[in-house]
Design a protein around this motif. Sequence first.
Motif, short mmCIF file in Angstrom:
data_model
loop_
_atom_site.label_atom_id
_atom_site.label_comp_id
_atom_site.label_asym_id
_atom_site.label_seq_id
_atom_site.Cartn_x
_atom_site.Cartn_y
_atom_site.Cartn_z
N THR A 142 144.37 105.66 -76.03
CA THR A 142 143.57 106.13 -74.90
C THR A 142 142.52 107.09 -75.45
O THR A 142 142.62 107.55 -76.60
N PRO A 143 141.51 107.42 -74.65
CA PRO A 143 140.51 108.38 -75.11
C PRO A 143 141.04 109.81 -75.21
O PRO A 143 140.30 110.70 -75.63
N VAL A 171 141.93 99.90 -75.85
CA VAL A 171 141.73 101.25 -75.32
C VAL A 171 142.11 101.21 -73.85
O VAL A 171 141.46 100.55 -73.05
N ARG A 173 143.37 103.07 -70.06
CA ARG A 173 143.20 104.22 -69.17
C ARG A 173 141.87 104.94 -69.43
O ARG A 173 141.80 106.16 -69.45
N SER A 174 140.83 104.14 -69.62
CA SER A 174 139.50 104.70 -69.84
C SER A 174 138.73 104.70 -68.53
O SER A 174 138.54 103.65 -67.91
N GLN A 177 133.84 102.40 -69.30
CA GLN A 177 133.81 101.50 -70.45
C GLN A 177 133.13 102.18 -71.65
O GLN A 177 133.56 102.02 -72.79
N ILE A 179 133.05 105.30 -72.51
CA ILE A 179 133.95 106.24 -73.16
C ILE A 179 134.97 105.50 -74.02
O ILE A 179 135.27 105.89 -75.16
N GLY A 180 135.51 104.40 -73.48
CA GLY A 180 136.47 103.61 -74.23
C GLY A 180 135.86 103.03 -75.49
O GLY A 180 136.50 103.02 -76.56
N SER A 183 135.52 105.77 -78.10
CA SER A 183 136.81 106.11 -78.70
C SER A 183 137.19 105.08 -79.75
O SER A 183 137.66 105.42 -80.85
N VAL A 204 138.67 97.10 -73.47
CA VAL A 204 138.85 98.42 -72.86
C VAL A 204 139.39 98.20 -71.45
O VAL A 204 138.81 97.45 -70.66
N GLU A 207 141.24 102.87 -65.95
CA GLU A 207 142.30 103.62 -65.27
C GLU A 207 142.46 103.08 -63.87
O GLU A 207 141.47 102.85 -63.16
#
Length: 285
Positions: A142-143, A171, A173-174, A177, A179-180, A183, A204, A207
Motif C-alpha cells: 500500500t502507499p 498496490v 488501497r490507493s 491511481q 499515488i499508487g 508508490s 493499482v 480503496e
Amino acid sequence: MARVITVSSCTAGVGKTSICINLAAKLARCGQRVCLLDADGGEAYTGLLQGHEPRYTLKDLLLTGVALDDVLIRNSTGIDIVPGSPDADGKVPLAPVQLHQLAVSLGQLEHYDFVLIDSSTSTARTVLSFAQTSPEVVLVITPGPISLPNAYSLLKLLSSGAPSRRINVVVNRSIYQKIGMYSYSSFREVASVYLGMDLSLLGVVGEDQDMAASGQALVAGSQAAVARDIGIVADQLLVENTALPEQGLQSFCDRYLKTLEVNDAGQVTAASVLEIPVSRKQKLK
C-alpha cells in the motif's frame, strides 16, 4: 500445467487476503479453473464460505491425515478452496512428515489452471518458503509508510533462490491511481538499485470504504470501481502466461521440501540433522 502463485506481504492490514480472494474469483469468472489455498487462516474467508462450512481444514490434513479430497470445498463462488485454520499460519512448527504430507497433497492440484496460495504475513520458515520457492509471487503493498519498508525487507528474504521467479506488485488501497503508481515506481527503483530485482506492476487497486466497513471481501462480480481494478490485475496475469522454467506444481513441491530440508521419505536431511541441537534430535526419533 498449473500456475502456482503465492500472494504475499509482510504487513498486516494491506488487504493481501482480499486481493487473493477477489483475484481467484475474477480468474474463475474468466473461465479458469482455480484452487485457493488458505495458508493464512484469516477471518476474511468466513463470508466466502457461507453455505459451505468446512468439515475439515488444512490443519486436519496436516495433523490427522485427512485426504485432500475431503478437505477441499468445491465450487464456492466458482473456485475450489483448501480452508485454513487460525493456528495454521506457521507460528506452530510442523514436523518433517507433516511438511511432506503438505507437498504430496499440493501435488494433487495439478489439474487446475491456477493454484493461489494466500500466505501468512509471518516470516516463519514454513510460511516464507511458499514465496521463496513459488515460481510466481504477487507482492501486495500500500502507499502507507509502514508497508514499503516491510515489503523491502520481504524482498531481501526472497532475493535468493529461484532465479527465474517472477515477482509482480499490486498496490492496494490507493485513494488515487497516481499515488499508487508513484508508490510502485519508488519501490521498483529501490528494488532494482539495491537488490537487482525487476518488479512488474499488475495493477493499482483503489480503496473501497464500503467493503472495508462491511468486512466483505468478495467484490469481483460487482460493478464497484475496486472490482474493475481487480479485473485489470486478473487480465494482466492472463496476459503474462509465458511458462517459467520452474513452473508446475511438482517442481514447486520439490523445491519447497528441499528448501525446508525434508526428503522424499518425510525426514530431515542429514545436513539438517547436524544443525539441530542434541535435545531436539532426541525428539525427532
